[in-house]
Write an enzyme that holds these catalytic residues in place. Structure first.
Site, PDB file in Angstrom:
ATOM      1  N   ASN A 225      29.307  71.751  59.782  1.00 35.88           N
ATOM      2  CA  ASN A 225      28.616  71.991  58.520  1.00 35.88           C
ATOM      3  C   ASN A 225      28.960  70.873  57.558  1.00 35.88           C
ATOM      4  OD1 ASN A 225      27.278  74.500  58.852  1.00 35.88           O
ATOM      5  ND2 ASN A 225      29.245  75.555  58.721  1.00 35.88           N
TER       6      ASN A 225
ATOM      7  N   ASP B  94      28.558  79.226  62.006  1.00 41.93           N
ATOM      8  CA  ASP B  94      28.224  80.593  62.430  1.00 41.93           C
ATOM      9  C   ASP B  94      28.266  80.727  63.951  1.00 41.93           C
ATOM     10  OD1 ASP B  94      27.837  81.660  59.880  1.00 41.93           O
ATOM     11  OD2 ASP B  94      25.846  80.738  59.749  1.00 41.93           O
TER      12      ASP B  94
ATOM     13  N   PHE C 143      32.657  82.694  49.199  1.00 40.16           N
ATOM     14  CA  PHE C 143      31.799  81.685  48.587  1.00 40.16           C
ATOM     15  C   PHE C 143      30.430  81.755  49.248  1.00 40.16           C
ATOM     16  CE2 PHE C 143      33.599  78.580  45.592  1.00 40.16           C
ATOM     17  CZ  PHE C 143      34.841  79.160  45.423  1.00 40.16           C
TER      18      PHE C 143
HETATM   19  O1  C5P Z   1      28.159  84.464  55.983  1.00 39.51           O
HETATM   20  P1  C5P Z   1      28.208  83.209  55.174  1.00 39.51           P
HETATM   21  O2  C5P Z   1      28.661  82.028  55.966  1.00 39.51           O
HETATM   22  O3  C5P Z   1      26.971  82.895  54.459  1.00 39.51           O
HETATM   23  O4  C5P Z   1      29.291  83.528  54.038  1.00 39.51           O
HETATM   24  C1  C5P Z   1      30.043  82.564  53.408  1.00 39.51           C
HETATM   25  C2  C5P Z   1      31.422  83.093  53.123  1.00 39.51           C
HETATM   26  O5  C5P Z   1      31.992  83.706  54.281  1.00 39.51           O
HETATM   27  C3  C5P Z   1      32.386  81.997  52.777  1.00 39.51           C
HETATM   28  O6  C5P Z   1      33.361  82.554  51.918  1.00 39.51           O
HETATM   29  C4  C5P Z   1      32.963  81.621  54.134  1.00 39.51           C
HETATM   30  O7  C5P Z   1      34.233  80.993  54.006  1.00 39.51           O
HETATM   31  C5  C5P Z   1      33.078  82.953  54.802  1.00 39.51           C
HETATM   32  N1  C5P Z   1      32.880  82.911  56.272  1.00 39.51           N
HETATM   33  C6  C5P Z   1      33.920  83.203  57.139  1.00 39.51           C
HETATM   34  N2  C5P Z   1      33.717  83.201  58.494  1.00 39.51           N
HETATM   35  C7  C5P Z   1      32.508  82.902  59.013  1.00 39.51           C
HETATM   36  C8  C5P Z   1      31.438  82.605  58.151  1.00 39.51           C
HETATM   37  C9  C5P Z   1      31.653  82.601  56.796  1.00 39.51           C
HETATM   38  O8  C5P Z   1      35.026  83.459  56.670  1.00 39.51           O
HETATM   39  N3  C5P Z   1      32.339  82.910  60.316  1.00 39.51           N
END
Ligand code: C5P
Length: 394
Positions: free
Chosen positions: A209, A278, A323
């Site tokens: 990312n 993801d 975030f």
């Molecule tokens: O689900 P999304 O990626 O949109 O959400 C973002 C938030 O979730 C951020 O705080 C990110 O650090 C956390 N996150 C996480 N583990 C993942 C995906 C996102 O801790 N696999």
């Protein structure tokens, strides 16, 4: 301008690190501090008063008997006006004199006559630092409530290697900013994720990312300045760990997940700033994929664990902050994420302003509603976020 309006006396004593005090002065002034320099006679053998006068825009004092103060009490006037006396570098001799309450030059007299805190950054040869006399003095200074910054370990001007190097000017600046910050998270343990993750396709290629890590690092720094004990689990970024923060380097989302889960039990606040991938590659190749064999390689993806959601679901979970970087519909997406992950607070930002800069716009979403923060540098936004969190955790 993190030191706007702060009046600091910068004491410079005799040691080769005195040349670094000029850079420190520049950094303090850049942050808005009003700096008055006082040098010992020894310091003037390494750097001239002119250097410090030019950088501070003020006359430099070296002499107890300086006639420039109308009441001939430079030691009283200069130290009374200060919010802080910072001595960098502090020589072994200077430390010994402070321990004994000596007032045999202007700086020592100012230190004795002060009614403000004293920070000292020792700098000396490692044998001088290790000498039992110096070590006794260090203990006495600490017992007297004097805060010691460093020394660090490393190569010394004399060619030896060991403990005794002055902290770098940037590190001292960080400590001074931290010193003036309200300790709203004193005694709290904070775990933060930052940066991107990297999911290997083969030994040289991967999926990642876009994330500079700057926001997460700024949050870590602000938490530490607020008095917290901070651990930063960081994906691959080109940033130095903030002063006083424990940094754990990871590459993939699974590594990040493992590093977080191993530390979360002892955590009061978890802040997920990382841009976690993801998905990861299910069929990652052991050897580099070759273009000329077998056509376009099929890349099979499987879902990564949601670290934040998992932490929030733990029994006795820390206070969890997420975030949400979105390209549109910020409020709807951020609120949906907050509910889905079951976390009390999420900080949203629109990525229209680009990646990796020092500035950002943040909107906080919690049970009480929507709290837009004024756009600004990530350092200032981070401080506001930390204040918001501290009000919530009490
Ligand atoms: O689900 P999304 O990626 O949109 O959400 C973002 C938030 O979730 C951020 O705080 C990110 O650090 C956390 N996150 C996480 N583990 C993942 C995906 C996102 O801790 N696999």
């Amino acid at each position: 301008m993190e030191l706007q309006g702060k009046r600091i006396v910068l004491g410079v004593t005799g040691g080769i690190a005195a040349y670094k005090a000029a850079e420190l002065l520049r950094l303090l002034a850049k942050q808005g501090a009003d700096v008055q320099v006082a040098m010992t006679d020894g310091a003037t053998h390494f750097v001239t008063t002119t250097t410090f006068q030019a950088l501070s825009g003020r006359p430099v004092f070296t002499d107890q008997w300086d006639g420039r103060m109308p009441n001939a009490m430079a030691h009283i006037d200069l130290s009374r006006q200060a919010d802080l006396i910072l001595v960098a570098p502090a020589s072994a001799d200077f430390m010994a004199r402070v321990v004994h309450g000596m007032a045999d030059d202007l700086l020592a007299t100012m230190v004795l006559a002060r009614d403000c805190p004293l920070l000292i950054a020792p700098a000396m040869n490692r044998q001088m630092w290790e000498n039992p006399a110096t070590q006794r003095n260090v203990l006495q200074l600490l017992a007297d409530g004097i805060k010691m910054l460093g020394p660090a370990s490393g190569e010394q001007a004399c060619g030896e290697v060991g403990v005794g190097r002055m902290l770098e000017p940037e590190e001292i600046l960080e400590e001074v900013i931290a010193f003036f910050s309200p300790k709203v998270l004193a005694g709290k343990r904070v775990l933060i994720t930052a940066g991107p993750t990297f999911e290997a396709i083969d030994p040289v290629r991967g999926i990642t990312n876009r994330s500079s890590g700057r926001m997460g690092y700024a949050v870590a720094r602000a938490a530490r300045q607020a008095g917290a004990e901070v651990t930063l689990v960081s994906g691959p970024v080109g940033l130095d760990a903030p002063q006083g923060v424990e940094r754990i380097n990871v590459l993939s989302a699974l590594d990040m997940h493992a590093a977080v889960m191993a530390r979360v039990a002892a955590t009061d606040i978890f802040i997920g700033v990382a841009a976690v991938a993801d998905y990861r590659v299910a069929n990652a190749a052991e050897h580099k994929l070759k273009k000329d064999t077998g056509g376009i390689p099929p890349i099979e993806l499987i879902e990564n664990p949601d670290i934040l959601a998992e932490v929030a679901a733990l029994e006795g979970a820390p206070y969890c902050v997420g975030f949400a970087a979105e390209s549109r519909n910020l409020e709807a997406y951020a609120q949906a994420k907050r509910r889905k992950k079951n976390i009390p607070l999420i900080a949203g930002n629109l990525i229209q302003d680009g990646f990796g800069g020092d500035d950002n716009r943040l909107v906080l979403f919690d049970d009480a509603g929507v709290h837009p923060l004024p756009p600004g540098p990530k350092s200032v936004l981070s401080r506001q976020l930390i204040e918001h969190i501290s009000a919530a955790v009490g």
